[in-house]
Motif scaffolding. Structure first.
Motif, PDB file in Angstrom:
ATOM      1  N   LEU A 116       3.989  22.649  -9.557  1.00 63.10           N
ATOM      2  CA  LEU A 116       4.182  21.544 -10.493  1.00 63.10           C
ATOM      3  C   LEU A 116       5.218  20.560  -9.949  1.00 63.10           C
ATOM      4  CD1 LEU A 116       3.635  20.312 -13.333  1.00 63.10           C
ATOM      5  CD2 LEU A 116       5.594  21.671 -14.128  1.00 63.10           C
ATOM      6  N   THR A 117       6.304  21.070  -9.405  1.00 65.25           N
ATOM      7  CA  THR A 117       7.362  20.224  -8.856  1.00 65.25           C
ATOM      8  C   THR A 117       6.831  19.375  -7.708  1.00 65.25           C
ATOM      9  OG1 THR A 117       9.048  21.817  -9.520  1.00 65.25           O
ATOM     10  CG2 THR A 117       9.650  20.238  -7.802  1.00 65.25           C
ATOM     11  N   ARG A 118       6.092  19.974  -6.788  1.00 67.02           N
ATOM     12  CA  ARG A 118       5.523  19.223  -5.667  1.00 67.02           C
ATOM     13  C   ARG A 118       4.554  18.151  -6.164  1.00 67.02           C
ATOM     14  NH1 ARG A 118       5.903  24.416  -3.629  1.00 67.02           N
ATOM     15  NH2 ARG A 118       3.767  24.923  -4.170  1.00 67.02           N
ATOM     16  N   ARG A 119       3.757  18.497  -7.168  1.00 60.24           N
ATOM     17  CA  ARG A 119       2.810  17.523  -7.726  1.00 60.24           C
ATOM     18  C   ARG A 119       3.558  16.348  -8.348  1.00 60.24           C
ATOM     19  NH1 ARG A 119      -0.450  17.120 -12.670  1.00 60.24           N
ATOM     20  NH2 ARG A 119       0.555  18.993 -13.425  1.00 60.24           N
ATOM     21  N   TYR A 120       4.640  16.627  -9.070  1.00 58.50           N
ATOM     22  CA  TYR A 120       5.405  15.558  -9.706  1.00 58.50           C
ATOM     23  C   TYR A 120       6.052  14.632  -8.671  1.00 58.50           C
ATOM     24  CZ  TYR A 120       5.116  17.501 -14.474  1.00 58.50           C
ATOM     25  OH  TYR A 120       4.692  17.928 -15.707  1.00 58.50           O
ATOM     26  N   VAL A 121       6.613  15.180  -7.602  1.00 65.51           N
ATOM     27  CA  VAL A 121       7.236  14.331  -6.581  1.00 65.51           C
ATOM     28  C   VAL A 121       6.177  13.439  -5.929  1.00 65.51           C
ATOM     29  CG1 VAL A 121       8.489  14.317  -4.381  1.00 65.51           C
ATOM     30  CG2 VAL A 121       9.162  15.913  -6.187  1.00 65.51           C
ATOM     31  N   THR A 122       5.003  13.986  -5.661  1.00 66.21           N
ATOM     32  CA  THR A 122       3.913  13.196  -5.086  1.00 66.21           C
ATOM     33  C   THR A 122       3.476  12.098  -6.048  1.00 66.21           C
ATOM     34  OG1 THR A 122       3.190  15.084  -3.767  1.00 66.21           O
ATOM     35  CG2 THR A 122       1.580  13.319  -4.132  1.00 66.21           C
ATOM     36  N   MET A 123       3.374  12.424  -7.331  1.00 67.60           N
ATOM     37  CA  MET A 123       3.004  11.418  -8.339  1.00 67.60           C
ATOM     38  C   MET A 123       4.037  10.293  -8.383  1.00 67.60           C
ATOM     39  SD  MET A 123       1.767  13.928 -11.441  1.00 67.60           S
ATOM     40  CE  MET A 123       1.597  12.650 -12.671  1.00 67.60           C
ATOM     41  N   GLU A 124       5.302  10.642  -8.248  1.00 61.60           N
ATOM     42  CA  GLU A 124       6.363   9.632  -8.289  1.00 61.60           C
ATOM     43  C   GLU A 124       6.265   8.688  -7.101  1.00 61.60           C
ATOM     44  OE1 GLU A 124       9.695  12.285  -8.768  1.00 61.60           O
ATOM     45  OE2 GLU A 124       8.802  12.991 -10.646  1.00 61.60           O
ATOM     46  N   ALA A 125       5.981   9.219  -5.909  1.00 56.71           N
ATOM     47  CA  ALA A 125       5.821   8.372  -4.719  1.00 56.71           C
ATOM     48  C   ALA A 125       4.618   7.445  -4.882  1.00 56.71           C
ATOM     49  CB  ALA A 125       5.660   9.236  -3.470  1.00 56.71           C
ATOM     50  N   GLU A 126       3.507   7.986  -5.353  1.00 59.53           N
ATOM     51  CA  GLU A 126       2.300   7.179  -5.535  1.00 59.53           C
ATOM     52  C   GLU A 126       2.491   6.129  -6.628  1.00 59.53           C
ATOM     53  OE1 GLU A 126      -0.591  10.239  -6.241  1.00 59.53           O
ATOM     54  OE2 GLU A 126      -0.745  10.735  -4.107  1.00 59.53           O
ATOM     55  N   GLY A 127       3.195   6.492  -7.694  1.00 57.95           N
ATOM     56  CA  GLY A 127       3.457   5.545  -8.774  1.00 57.95           C
ATOM     57  C   GLY A 127       4.354   4.408  -8.333  1.00 57.95           C
ATOM     58  N   LEU A 128       5.361   4.716  -7.510  1.00 53.89           N
ATOM     59  CA  LEU A 128       6.244   3.682  -6.975  1.00 53.89           C
ATOM     60  C   LEU A 128       5.460   2.713  -6.107  1.00 53.89           C
ATOM     61  CD1 LEU A 128       9.126   2.552  -6.568  1.00 53.89           C
ATOM     62  CD2 LEU A 128       9.372   4.179  -4.687  1.00 53.89           C
ATOM     63  N   LYS A 129       4.589   3.223  -5.276  1.00 52.05           N
ATOM     64  CA  LYS A 129       3.747   2.393  -4.410  1.00 52.05           C
ATOM     65  C   LYS A 129       2.871   1.468  -5.253  1.00 52.05           C
ATOM     66  CE  LYS A 129       0.054   2.745  -0.936  1.00 52.05           C
ATOM     67  NZ  LYS A 129       0.594   1.936   0.160  1.00 52.05           N
ATOM     68  N   ALA A 130       2.209   2.036  -6.258  1.00 51.85           N
ATOM     69  CA  ALA A 130       1.312   1.238  -7.101  1.00 51.85           C
ATOM     70  C   ALA A 130       2.068   0.146  -7.847  1.00 51.85           C
ATOM     71  CB  ALA A 130       0.583   2.159  -8.086  1.00 51.85           C
ATOM     72  N   LYS A 131       3.269   0.440  -8.307  1.00 52.34           N
ATOM     73  CA  LYS A 131       4.059  -0.536  -9.064  1.00 52.34           C
ATOM     74  C   LYS A 131       4.620  -1.624  -8.155  1.00 52.34           C
ATOM     75  CE  LYS A 131       6.127  -1.449 -13.087  1.00 52.34           C
ATOM     76  NZ  LYS A 131       5.430  -1.668 -14.341  1.00 52.34           N
ATOM     77  N   ALA A 132       4.998  -1.264  -6.924  1.00 50.79           N
ATOM     78  CA  ALA A 132       5.672  -2.208  -6.029  1.00 50.79           C
ATOM     79  C   ALA A 132       4.721  -3.162  -5.323  1.00 50.79           C
ATOM     80  CB  ALA A 132       6.483  -1.436  -4.978  1.00 50.79           C
ATOM     81  N   GLU A 133       3.536  -2.679  -4.996  1.00 45.14           N
ATOM     82  CA  GLU A 133       2.630  -3.519  -4.206  1.00 45.14           C
ATOM     83  C   GLU A 133       1.975  -4.579  -5.086  1.00 45.14           C
ATOM     84  OE1 GLU A 133      -0.022  -0.845  -2.119  1.00 45.14           O
ATOM     85  OE2 GLU A 133       1.492  -0.549  -0.541  1.00 45.14           O
ATOM     86  N   PRO A 134       1.883  -5.797  -4.536  1.00 47.26           N
ATOM     87  CA  PRO A 134       1.237  -6.864  -5.313  1.00 47.26           C
ATOM     88  C   PRO A 134      -0.238  -6.550  -5.539  1.00 47.26           C
ATOM     89  CG  PRO A 134       1.698  -7.585  -3.072  1.00 47.26           C
ATOM     90  CD  PRO A 134       2.301  -6.224  -3.223  1.00 47.26           C
ATOM     91  N   ALA A 135      -0.725  -6.926  -6.711  1.00 48.52           N
ATOM     92  CA  ALA A 135      -2.157  -6.724  -6.997  1.00 48.52           C
ATOM     93  C   ALA A 135      -2.953  -7.570  -6.032  1.00 48.52           C
ATOM     94  CB  ALA A 135      -2.457  -7.105  -8.441  1.00 48.52           C
ATOM     95  N   GLY A 136      -3.966  -6.984  -5.439  1.00 53.45           N
ATOM     96  CA  GLY A 136      -4.688  -7.753  -4.459  1.00 53.45           C
ATOM     97  C   GLY A 136      -6.113  -7.477  -4.486  1.00 53.45           C
TER      98      GLY A 136
END
Length: 140
Positions: A120-140
């Motif tokens: 669960l911990t590994r899944r959450y850290v991966t979700m956080e990295a992916e969520g940061l990427k999705a939020k930071a990158e401009p919609a394209g």
């Protein structure tokens, strides 16, 4: 237990840093967080935050290292386990950055915690990295 993940983000490091240090808004980026409350403002070295995550008890994290626009590390302690989470931004030549998230757990009960909640911990850290990427990158 040691877990590490990295993600390349097509956004300026300053943009990513501003999202990363705004911990109270992390629940907007990932389903791995229900609520984050900053207990000491401003968020900087020595600040504490209470993190509420699904399926885990609420935990208070204390910032133990803080380098503006680059990295912060925080630590939580519970009976028999000390958990350290690091967040590091490295600029890339194309104007974007790479974000590396690490999570380390040490102490006499760390092996038991890894057995019970490691996946669960590994899944959450991966979700956080992916969520940061999705939020930071401009919609394209």
């Amino acid at each position: 237990m040691h877990f590490e993940t990295s993600v390349d983000i097509d956004a300026p490091p300053e943009t990513v840093w501003n999202l990363l240090k705004d911990v109270e808004r992390w629940p907007d980026m990932t389903a791995s967080m229900d609520r984050v409350e900053i207990l000491d403002r401003p968020f900087a070295l020595g600040s504490r935050a209470r993190v509420h995550q699904p399926k885990l008890p609420a935990t208070v994290w204390t910032v133990t290292a803080f380098d503006e626009n680059g990295t912060f590390t925080w630590e939580s302690r519970s009976t028999g386990v000390t958990t350290t989470g690091a967040h590091e931004i490295t600029p890339t030549p194309d104007g974007g950055c790479t974000v590396r998230l690490t999570l380390d757990q040490k102490g006499p009960l760390a092996p038991l915690f890894a057995l019970l909640a490691g996946r669960l911990t590994r899944r959450y850290v991966t979700m956080e990295a992916e969520g940061l990427k999705a939020k930071a990158e401009p919609a394209g």
